[in-house]
Design an enzyme around this catalytic site. Structure first.
Site, PDB file in Angstrom:
ATOM      1  N   ARG A   1       0.816  -1.214   0.000  1.00  0.00           N
ATOM      2  CA  ARG A   1       0.000   0.000   0.000  1.00  0.00           C
ATOM      3  C   ARG A   1       0.855   1.272   0.000  1.00  0.00           C
ATOM      4  O   ARG A   1       0.331   2.383  -0.168  1.00  0.00           O
ATOM      5  CB  ARG A   1      -0.909   0.015   1.226  1.00  0.00           C
ATOM      6  CG  ARG A   1      -1.873  -1.141   1.286  1.00  0.00           C
ATOM      7  CD  ARG A   1      -2.720  -1.059   2.530  1.00  0.00           C
ATOM      8  NE  ARG A   1      -3.539   0.126   2.527  1.00  0.00           N
ATOM      9  CZ  ARG A   1      -4.761   0.214   2.009  1.00  0.00           C
ATOM     10  NH1 ARG A   1      -5.310  -0.842   1.457  1.00  0.00           N
ATOM     11  NH2 ARG A   1      -5.429   1.336   2.042  1.00  0.00           N
TER      12      ARG A   1
ATOM     13  N   TRP B   1       3.045   6.296   1.408  1.00  0.00           N
ATOM     14  CA  TRP B   1       3.271   6.638  -0.004  1.00  0.00           C
ATOM     15  C   TRP B   1       2.985   8.120  -0.081  1.00  0.00           C
ATOM     16  O   TRP B   1       1.847   8.555   0.051  1.00  0.00           O
ATOM     17  CB  TRP B   1       2.317   5.828  -0.901  1.00  0.00           C
ATOM     18  CG  TRP B   1       2.576   6.078  -2.346  1.00  0.00           C
ATOM     19  CD1 TRP B   1       1.818   6.829  -3.191  1.00  0.00           C
ATOM     20  CD2 TRP B   1       3.669   5.588  -3.103  1.00  0.00           C
ATOM     21  NE1 TRP B   1       2.389   6.838  -4.436  1.00  0.00           N
ATOM     22  CE2 TRP B   1       3.512   6.085  -4.411  1.00  0.00           C
ATOM     23  CE3 TRP B   1       4.772   4.776  -2.813  1.00  0.00           C
ATOM     24  CZ2 TRP B   1       4.428   5.790  -5.427  1.00  0.00           C
ATOM     25  CZ3 TRP B   1       5.670   4.493  -3.825  1.00  0.00           C
ATOM     26  CH2 TRP B   1       5.490   4.994  -5.106  1.00  0.00           C
TER      27      TRP B   1
ATOM     28  N   ASN C   1      -4.303   7.264   7.177  1.00  0.00           N
ATOM     29  CA  ASN C   1      -4.375   6.924   5.758  1.00  0.00           C
ATOM     30  C   ASN C   1      -5.543   7.706   5.183  1.00  0.00           C
ATOM     31  O   ASN C   1      -6.667   7.581   5.671  1.00  0.00           O
ATOM     32  CB  ASN C   1      -4.601   5.416   5.599  1.00  0.00           C
ATOM     33  CG  ASN C   1      -4.855   5.037   4.157  1.00  0.00           C
ATOM     34  OD1 ASN C   1      -4.330   5.672   3.242  1.00  0.00           O
ATOM     35  ND2 ASN C   1      -5.667   4.016   3.946  1.00  0.00           N
TER      36      ASN C   1
ATOM     37  N   HIS D   1      -3.459   3.953 -39.480  1.00  0.00           N
ATOM     38  CA  HIS D   1      -4.119   5.244 -39.260  1.00  0.00           C
ATOM     39  C   HIS D   1      -3.208   6.247 -38.560  1.00  0.00           C
ATOM     40  O   HIS D   1      -3.697   7.174 -37.912  1.00  0.00           O
ATOM     41  CB  HIS D   1      -5.414   5.036 -38.478  1.00  0.00           C
ATOM     42  CG  HIS D   1      -6.388   4.167 -39.203  1.00  0.00           C
ATOM     43  ND1 HIS D   1      -7.005   4.565 -40.365  1.00  0.00           N
ATOM     44  CD2 HIS D   1      -6.790   2.892 -38.971  1.00  0.00           C
ATOM     45  CE1 HIS D   1      -7.779   3.581 -40.807  1.00  0.00           C
ATOM     46  NE2 HIS D   1      -7.652   2.552 -39.979  1.00  0.00           N
TER      47      HIS D   1
END
Ligand code: F6R
Length: 575
Positions: free
Chosen positions: A28, A65, A91, A476
């Protein structure tokens, strides 16, 4: 996204125990971590090292994080009050933190770092001057704007406090300990009894006693539910990267899933098939790798005559027309991806039916869904998702099979093992493409989602620009970028003349092609990897395994960190 865990125990435990729990949440977040255990506070930058240092009966820990404030020790959690007695791990994101910070600074509070989370410790310190903790927590629900799962300890007190709004939080009990964590994996090997916090609830926890309250401080009755302990495979032991270990776990993960669809998940499986049949519209909602699995699922289902659509969750509301006859199927490894959660909220608001295919049990996505199937891939630690993709794809194939798609799935595990044995040939391709700056992967139909997934895996682990695309789109525009020596991986299912002709087109412009195919006639082509399987959809899954190995070996040959690619968290939920 971050991970938090707290333990309240009848007996003393060491930081090793707390950090072992935290380590299970490392996917996490992993740029810094810290804990408060008894009187010890510890913070460090980098991945979690499970080492001893401090003992106590009450501990909280956090793996971070970074979103607000850089990666540094002072921004690592826990955050402390001015007097150092209150420790907080958080968190989520506090949206009004600047305003709160100014207000608290005016009252004399000094801040050690730059994170939004730190205001919580100071708000609690301020509140405790005027009343007891339950009243302070009830007040926090009024003051904080944003998302939060918070754990708090106060020096000299035996209680741990936990509160939640829109960030996952679950409590587990057993063996004289109470655990509170961002997800059940933190303690799923230690107990089989848990209960979820709903939004705007808090709990006061003391060893194996816990009391839940609503945001006004009114007691809330909760019953623990039992879950099966460690259904997941334990991560394979040994050194090396999680990514490779997790790819190697794919055969067993698929075996486990196939077995469960005929046994413990049979009822839910039947119910999902019934729900699809009864719905006028089926829309998949997912992100990243899970989106690519959904695309593969759309292919399988269309081949079985089921009309469905696949949408990237972050664009869901712009492209989906949901009504009460619409079934929205969320695909999410973590079950915590905020874009998926938002898409489901939107769908629910329109009266749509919601089902989910998830890996992390009891996740938010699961709890928002009327019906869930678990892909049972086991804990996925590497940020780059591999085995979850394969299990998602197999589950979708099995769903399509119930609608008439003809496939014998029983040999998928063995066929994956056969691909794993081709590692030397795949590594040779990987080492070659690792030298390039740009790379193209082309597919059509069955192999188009696989082309995109392979490109994503290469990008996030090797940092090489890789584009996964429909072969038909080359003419394309993109063909302009193909020049002498440009590497192109072509995923050729059976004898599809169109993708073979796309391959020749790029070769005519000097591309260096690598062919992955189940067509024996192409086996003798230069740089071809042949995978023995028929034209029944399985090639899509097996080619994805080959793509994962190419991505892994390319990253390994470049010395990339692999398990923790830059700028990516395991799931983009909340901090
Ligand atoms: C890529 C990867 C991500 C996730 C995406 C969705 O390897 O892991 O693209 O697939 O963030 O996550 P989940 O499936 O947890 O919703």
């Amino acid at each position: 996204m971050c991970g938090i865990v707290g333990i309240s125990s009848r007996t003393e435990f060491s930081s090793r125990v707390l950090l072992t729990r935290l380590k299970r949440l490392e996917y996490r977040g992993y740029d810094s971590y810290g804990f408060r255990l008894g009187a010890t506070t510890f913070k460090s930058v980098g991945g979690i090292r499970v080492a001893a240092g401090g003992r106590g009966r009450l501990g909280i820990a956090h793996t971070r994080w970074a979103t607000h404030g850089g990666v540094s020790e002072r921004n690592a959690h826990p955050h402390l009050s001015c007097d150092g007695r209150i420790a907080v791990v958080h968190n989520g994101i506090i949206e009004n933190h600047e305003e709160l910070r100014r207000e608290l600074a005016r009252k004399g509070h000094r801040f050690a770092g730059e994170t939004d989370s730190e205001v919580i410790a100071h708000l609690i310190e301020e509140g405790l001057r005027h009343g007891p903790m339950p009243r302070v927590l009830a007040d926090l629900f009024r003051r904080l704007v944003g998302t939060f799962a918070v754990l708090v300890t106060v020096e000299g007190q035996e209680e741990m406090y936990a509160m939640k709004r829109d960030s996952p939080l679950v409590l587990g009990v057993g063996g004289g300990r109470t655990y509170v964590a961002s997800d059940i994996y933190a303690f799923s090997d230690a107990t089989d009894r848990a209960m979820f916090f709903e939004n705007d609830e808090f709990a006061v926890i003391r060893a194996d006693d816990y009391r839940f309250f609503d945001k006004r401080g009114k007691p809330v009755a909760k019953r623990a539910f039992r879950f099966s302990r460690e259904r997941e495979t334990r991560p394979r032991s040994g050194s090396g990267h999680h990514m490779l270990r997790e790819i190697r776990e794919e055969p067993e993960a698929v075996e486990r899933l196939l077995f469960s669809l005929g046994h413990d998940q049979r009822k839910a499986f039947d119910a999902l098939i019934g729900l699809i049949r009864r719905s006028r519209k089926v829309i998949f909602a997912s992100c990243g790798t899970s989106y690519h699995a959904s695309l593969l699922g759309s292919y399988f289902l269309h081949r079985a005559g089921v009309e469905c659509q696949t949408l990237i969750a972050s664009e869901f509301r712009h492209f989906a027309d949901v009504d009460p006859d619409t079934l929205v199927i969320a695909l999410s490894q973590s079950g915590e991806t905020m874009d998926v959660i938002d898409a489901l909220k939107y769908a629910a608001g329109k009266g749509g039916r919601i089902a989910a295919l998830v890996n992390v049990p009891h996740s938010t996505v699961q709890r928002m869904s009327r019906l869930t199937l678990n892909i049972l891939a086991g804990r996925e630690i590497c940020v780059a998702s591999t085995k979850a993709f394969i299990s998602q794809a197999v589950l979708l194939l099995m769903i399509a099979r119930r609608f008439g798609f003809r496939v014998d799935a029983t040999d998928i595990p063995d066929k994956i093992r056969a691909v794993l044995r081709r590692r030397a040939a795949l590594k040779a391709i990987a080492v070659e493409i690792a030298q390039s700056r740009d790379l193209y992967i082309i597919g059509r139909g069955l192999t188009y989602p696989v082309a995109r997934e392979t490109a994503l895996k290469i990008k996030e682990t090797s940092y090489i620009h890789a584009e996964g695309m429909m072969g038909g789109e080359l003419k394309h525009g993109t063909l302009a970028l193909i020049e002498e020596g440009t590497p192109v991986i072509s995923l050729i299912n059976n004898s599809d003349p169109d993708i073979i002709s796309n391959t020749r087109e790029v070769e005519a412009r000097g591309a260096k092609t690598f062919i992955i195919t189940n067509n024996p006639a192409l086996r003798r082509e230069k740089a071809a990897i042949s995978i023995a399987t028929g034209n029944d959809g399985k090639f899509g899954i097996l080619a994805a395994v080959a793509g994962q190995l190419i991505a892994y070996y390319a990253a390994a040959s470049l010395g990339r960190p692999i398990d923790k690619p830059r700028n990516l968290a395991k799931s983009v939920t909340v901090k």
